[in-house]
Design a protein around this motif. Structure first.
Motif, short mmCIF file in Angstrom:
data_model
loop_
_atom_site.label_atom_id
_atom_site.label_comp_id
_atom_site.label_asym_id
_atom_site.label_seq_id
_atom_site.Cartn_x
_atom_site.Cartn_y
_atom_site.Cartn_z
N MET A 45 -1.60 11.14 -4.78
CA MET A 45 -0.72 9.99 -4.58
C MET A 45 0.72 10.30 -4.98
O MET A 45 1.66 9.73 -4.44
CB MET A 45 -1.23 8.80 -5.38
CG MET A 45 -2.68 8.42 -5.09
SD MET A 45 -3.04 8.26 -3.32
CE MET A 45 -1.87 7.02 -2.84
N ILE A 46 0.90 11.19 -5.95
CA ILE A 46 2.27 11.51 -6.40
C ILE A 46 3.05 12.21 -5.30
O ILE A 46 4.27 12.04 -5.19
CB ILE A 46 2.21 12.36 -7.68
CG1 ILE A 46 1.74 11.49 -8.86
CG2 ILE A 46 3.56 12.98 -8.01
CD1 ILE A 46 1.67 12.23 -10.16
N VAL A 47 2.38 13.01 -4.48
CA VAL A 47 3.10 13.73 -3.43
C VAL A 47 3.65 12.79 -2.37
O VAL A 47 4.48 13.20 -1.56
CB VAL A 47 2.20 14.79 -2.77
CG1 VAL A 47 1.75 15.82 -3.77
CG2 VAL A 47 0.99 14.13 -2.11
N GLY A 48 3.20 11.55 -2.36
CA GLY A 48 3.69 10.58 -1.39
C GLY A 48 4.92 9.85 -1.89
O GLY A 48 5.44 10.11 -2.97
N LYS B 256 4.61 0.72 7.85
CA LYS B 256 3.19 0.74 7.51
C LYS B 256 2.68 2.16 7.34
O LYS B 256 1.88 2.43 6.44
CB LYS B 256 2.40 0.02 8.61
CG LYS B 256 0.94 -0.19 8.26
CD LYS B 256 0.24 -1.05 9.29
CE LYS B 256 -1.22 -1.30 8.89
NZ LYS B 256 -1.93 -2.15 9.87
N TYR B 257 3.12 3.08 8.17
CA TYR B 257 2.66 4.46 8.10
C TYR B 257 3.85 5.39 7.90
O TYR B 257 4.97 5.09 8.33
CB TYR B 257 1.89 4.86 9.36
CG TYR B 257 0.61 4.06 9.54
CD1 TYR B 257 -0.51 4.31 8.76
CD2 TYR B 257 0.53 3.05 10.50
CE1 TYR B 257 -1.68 3.58 8.91
CE2 TYR B 257 -0.63 2.32 10.67
CZ TYR B 257 -1.73 2.59 9.86
OH TYR B 257 -2.88 1.85 10.02
N GLU C 129 0.82 -1.22 0.00
CA GLU C 129 0.00 0.00 0.00
C GLU C 129 0.85 1.26 0.00
O GLU C 129 0.39 2.31 -0.50
CB GLU C 129 -0.92 0.02 1.22
CG GLU C 129 -2.00 -1.06 1.20
CD GLU C 129 -1.53 -2.36 1.79
OE1 GLU C 129 -2.34 -3.28 1.97
OE2 GLU C 129 -0.32 -2.46 2.07
N LYS C 130 2.06 1.19 0.56
CA LYS C 130 2.94 2.36 0.57
C LYS C 130 3.90 2.37 -0.62
O LYS C 130 4.45 3.42 -0.96
CB LYS C 130 3.75 2.38 1.87
CG LYS C 130 2.92 2.39 3.12
CD LYS C 130 2.05 3.62 3.22
CE LYS C 130 2.85 4.89 3.43
NZ LYS C 130 1.97 6.05 3.61
N GLY D 224 9.17 9.32 3.13
CA GLY D 224 9.87 8.09 2.75
C GLY D 224 11.37 8.22 2.95
O GLY D 224 11.86 8.59 4.02
N SER D 225 12.11 7.91 1.88
CA SER D 225 13.57 7.95 1.95
C SER D 225 14.14 9.24 1.37
O SER D 225 15.33 9.32 1.10
CB SER D 225 14.15 6.76 1.18
OG SER D 225 13.75 6.81 -0.18
N ARG D 226 13.29 10.26 1.17
CA ARG D 226 13.77 11.49 0.52
C ARG D 226 14.75 12.25 1.40
O ARG D 226 15.67 12.90 0.89
CB ARG D 226 12.58 12.38 0.17
CG ARG D 226 11.67 11.77 -0.88
CD ARG D 226 10.46 12.63 -1.12
NE ARG D 226 9.51 11.97 -2.01
CZ ARG D 226 8.32 12.46 -2.31
NH1 ARG D 226 7.93 13.61 -1.78
NH2 ARG D 226 7.53 11.80 -3.12
#
Length: 913
Positions: free
Chosen positions: A361-364, A520-521, A257-258, A289-291
């Motif tokens: 969704m792209i911003v994630g 998960k989050y 999901e992520k 995330g890993s940014r």
């Protein structure tokens, strides 16, 4: 593994694939190309002061360095700023310099962003999706048993229980949605080459070979099911076999999901929020995330290589989660501060909603985008612009995307690199767009010159349209099924290459450590709770009219109660007067109780958005439930205060101020309890009709067993459990004890006080401690109802019964219309005579109620066949065929009769042959 290790490992893998370029030479050539060439990446002359400012930034610790940058104003030199405290004007000027016109400058900006990463050898994570022998099957009800009726619901419930214990065989129809499909969605293995010639722009043509896949197929071909299976979001009721892997890892080894984002064709958003607020909330919940690790490694490598980045680009990358930057990049700057809108609020256009749905969704941190029918409701021009923007984003930043479109325009079709064509649950073709026509020509079918390729692909597998594309005039035509196409594709050179890719296992050592999400989050629990709390406060402000109207309504009701029970001079000397005061207290409680019923509609309205964001792991259910319960406490406090202040002394309750505050406390707790109860009913029902039905039934039980309508002595023994579990009973007992044990009700009567006599006469308990029992019980009910509300949010999904009914009925109506118009224009085809006559009989049903009588049935069938220009021989043959299919005909008739109850007028509009 920390951020430095992640991107060091990624760098070694990336540079290993660059065969002729070593690490040192790449850095040297990149640095010389950017520092010595005439490329004006800074678009301004560097001076000594700016160099000194940048040198001071480089000396800061990593954490501080990632929070600061050099910002150029509209005029004057640069200033050192904290990226978190940039003003509105500074951000606007920054975006104007980076992306002045979204449609024109977006690609240039993304190329510039990618160039900064490539010149220090940082590779972006890429994901290869492989699905092998995926089969999805389901057991469904057909005909009238598929309707969401009251009887069918209980029959399904009973059959499910009996089938669970193997006491009843499965009577449902077994269907196969996906039939043993396999394929690979490959990312690009990129190598960026920079020009060493002075004053020449760097070449990034290798980046443009990133693949973007188009998923084509007629309705009911399995496109949505395939996308859901790739995203790991298939319903548990389905029977699933096969394997789906991301970079060689199965779905249970990471958090799909992520890692991937399934984007539905439906734009589900909160209408009261603006575009910017929607994107901001999505970015905040999904995290970065890993940014951050990537940016820290980028800063370290640039410092080691003595490379100075573009200041504007540097500030943007340090604030790339800022919601004020994304609308411009998505082409939504003109409507960034406009509400999205819904059925009641005028908002943005359909094309802009599609961009918001995609941008959400792209911003994630998701790196795989699975988009299902994103062109629904859009014109071809808007669809082209959206797909073009997606292509620029995915090609340059190396994302993986599978986009499903129903009938794309030729210019939109040409934007894609790969094609997946599905029919009847099978993949007919998967491979480069350039070879798809060659495959079908090898099968004997050619696309006409003026025919769109996408339309040709969707019609060439259709039984009705396939023959017109047959190119081998010397050979007799026969219909080729989807299974035959799929077998032929395996011997085609593209299919053989795909088979080779499927048999070659993915080397997990080549997978970027940051490619697959394992958390998960995106945020910790406290931050998620803060994000949901801030949004709930925002929605309360946007819906302030509702709360003001409720307060105004309560004020009007309090004035009515005040005048009806105007008893300031009434003498409190007998039981009859006490009954009047009990009625006044009961009226106040039911008014406060009913005031919370608006929570049903307010809860159900937001449920679709909640279900979407919960399934995408934006936040857990409790993080959504807690703010919705706590943030409204001040409003409920004010409502209870308004009622108590206006009515207490005018009606003439006990003047003791402590009892005034005790009555206020009871009203406040009842208000809280009713809000929790109706929130729970809304989350449990998930549909306005169901929730209002259960809500009315709950009010009936609570009021009937509350101790006023029926006293405790009048309640039957087998209903006493309802009396003791009614929250209104505790509220009535507590508020009556508070009033009638007061000073004004202490007149002696029959060896006790008047107040106790009034309490006992109505079957309540006359002990003073019952007030605190009532308080404790109401607090318990508040906690129980809100806890059940949170559980309903956690374990229940959206109700789809009515959508299924609408789809099955109107979908069949459209299918009937399409087939009948086509067959009537071409005459009766013997191969389709049975189906055609069935549809014609169904279309004539509203005027034909005695079809089961043989004489009338045959006469009507003869009229139908005559209208179809069939010969006498054909008519007799068709009647014989229909006699054989008599059971099917009557089943269809019963289905349509049932549907008449829902939409008789629409059934009458069915086409006539």
């Amino acid at each position: 593994m920390d951020g430095s290790d992640i991107y060091k490992a990624a760098n070694s893998m990336r540079l290993g694939s660059l065969r002729a370029v070593s690490t040192s030479s790449l850095r040297h050539e990149s640095a010389s190309a950017w520092s010595n060439s005439g490329m004006d990446i800074f678009s301004r002359e560097e001076d000594d002061e700016e160099v000194l400012k940048w040198a001071s930034l480089e000396k800061l610790p990593t954490f501080d360095r990632l929070k600061k940058g050099l910002l150029f104003g509209s005029t004057g030199p640069s200033n050192e700023v904290n990226v978190d405290s940039l003003g509105t004007n500074d951000r606007r000027h920054l975006l104007d310099r980076l992306v002045n016109v979204a449609d024109e400058d977006n690609e240039k900006f993304l190329l510039k962003l990618r160039a900064r990463l490539d010149r220090v050898g940082i590779g972006l994570p890429t994901i290869e999706i492989k699905f092998e022998h995926v089969t999805v099957e389901a057991d469904i009800n057909t005909g009238s048993r598929a309707l969401p009726s009251f009887i069918n619901f209980h029959i399904d419930l009973l059959e499910g229980l009996l089938s669970l214990f193997h006491l009843l065989p499965n009577s449902k129809r077994h269907i196969t949605i996906l039939d043993d499909v396999s394929g690979v969605i490959k990312p690009k293995r990129s190598m960026t080459v920079y020009s060493s010639v002075k004053n020449e722009r760097s070449s990034l043509t290798a980046l443009l070979r990133q693949r973007m896949t188009l998923l084509l197929g007629p309705p009911s071909s399995g496109k949505t099911t395939l996308l859901l299976s790739l995203a790991g979001k298939l319903a548990k009721e389905l029977t699933i076999s096969g394997k789906v892997t991301y970079n060689g890892h199965e779905l249970h080894e990471f958090v799909p999901e992520k890692t991937s984002a399934y984007i539905s064709q439906h734009d589900v958003h909160i209408g009261e929020m603006t575009v910017r607020e929607t994107l901001a909330f999505s970015a905040r919940c999904q995290g970065i995330g890993s940014r951050y690790e990537m940016l820290a490694e980028l800063s370290r490598r640039e410092r080691d290589a003595k490379i100075k980045p573009d200041p504007d680009l540097d500030i943007y990358m340090k604030t790339n989660k800022d919601p004020r930057l994304w609308p411009t990049l998505l082409g939504l700057d003109t409507c960034a501060d406009t509400m999205i809108g819904d059925q009641m609020i005028r908002g943005i256009s359909g094309g802009q909603k599609k961009r918001v749905t995609t941008g959400e969704m792209i911003v994630g941190p998701s790196k795989v985008f699975l988009m299902d029918e994103i062109s629904t409701g859009l014109d071809s021009s808007t669809t082209f612009q959206i797909v073009k923007s997606l292509k620029e984003f995915l090609h340059i930043l190396e994302g993986t995307a599978v986009i499903s479109l129903l009938q794309p325009a030729p210019e939109t079709y040409d934007l894609f690199d790969d094609i997946i064509l599905m029919t009847d649950g099978k993949i007919v073709y998967q491979g480069p767009r350039e070879h798809v026509l060659d495959f079908f020509e090898s099968m004997g079918f050619r696309c006409p010159e003026r025919k769109g390729v996408a339309d040709f692909l969707q019609e060439v597998t259709s039984k009705k349209d396939q023959q017109q594309y047959w190119m081998r005039r010397d050979d007799p035509y026969r219909f080729l099924t989807a299974e035959e196409f799929a077998k032929a594709y395996q011997s085609f050179h593209v299919g053989m290459k795909l088979e080779n890719d499927l048999t070659t296992p993915y080397d997990k050592s080549k997978s970027h450590p940051a490619a697959l999400a394992t958390e998960k989050y995106g945020l910790n629990k406290i931050e998620l709770l803060k994000a949901c709390t801030d949004r709930e406060i925002l929605l309360m402000k946007r819906n302030s009219f509702v709360y003001f109207f409720k307060l105004f309504q309560l004020t009007i009701m309090s004035f009515i109660a005040m005048t009806v029970f105007l008893r300031t001079e009434m003498h409190k000397h007998d039981l009859q007067v006490g009954g009047v005061y009990i009625g006044a207290l009961y009226f106040g409680l039911i008014t406060i109780m009913l005031n919370g019923m608006s929570e049903i509609s307010m809860t159900i309205t937001k449920l679709p958005v909640f279900y979407k964001q919960r399934d995408f792991l934006f936040y857990p259910s409790w993080a959504y439930a807690i703010p919705s319960c706590i943030i409204k406490i001040p409003v409920l406090f004010l409502e209870a205060g308004v009622w108590t202040i206006i009515t207490y002394y005018v009606i003439g309750f006990d003047p003791n101020v402590s009892r005034f505050f005790k009555q206020f406390l009871i009203f406040f707790l009842v208000n809280q309890m009713s809000s929790g109860l109706f929130r729970f009913i809304g989350a449990m029902g998930r549909n306005m009709i169901i929730a209002n039905t259960f809500g009315s039934f709950a009010i009936l039980l609570v009021f009937a067993l509350g101790g006023f309508v029926l006293s405790r002595d009048e309640v039957k023994d087998w209903w006493l459990w309802g009396y003791w579990t009614s929250p209104l009973m505790y509220a009535m007992n507590g508020i009556i004890v508070n009033e009638f044990l007061g000073h004004s009700w202490r007149a002696p009567l029959n060896g006790t006080t008047l107040g106790k006599q009034v309490i006992s006469a109505r079957g309540f308990f006359a002990d003073a401690y019952w007030y605190w029992i009532a308080v404790a019980a109401l607090i318990g009910f508040i906690l129980v109802f809100n806890f059940c509300y949170a559980l309903s949010l956690s374990f229940l999904n959206a109700v789809e019964w009515y959508d299924a009914r609408e789809t099955s009925y109107f979908g069949q109506r459209v299918f009937c219309r399409r087939l009948l118009v086509l067959d009537c224009s071409r005459g009766l085809d013997r191969l389709h005579s049975r189906l055609q006559l069935l549809l014609c009989v169904v279309s004539l049903l509203p005027q034909w109620r005695d079809i089961e009588k043989d004489k009338q049935r045959k006469e009507k069938l003869k009229q139908v066949c005559f209208k179809l220009n069939a010969t006498l021989k054909d008519r007799e043959e068709v009647i014989g065929e229909l006699e054989k299919a008599r059971g099917v005909v009557f089943e269809t008739i019963r289905f349509m009769k049932a549907m008449q109850k829902h939409d008789l007028e629409q059934a009458k509009k069915l086409p006539r042959c």
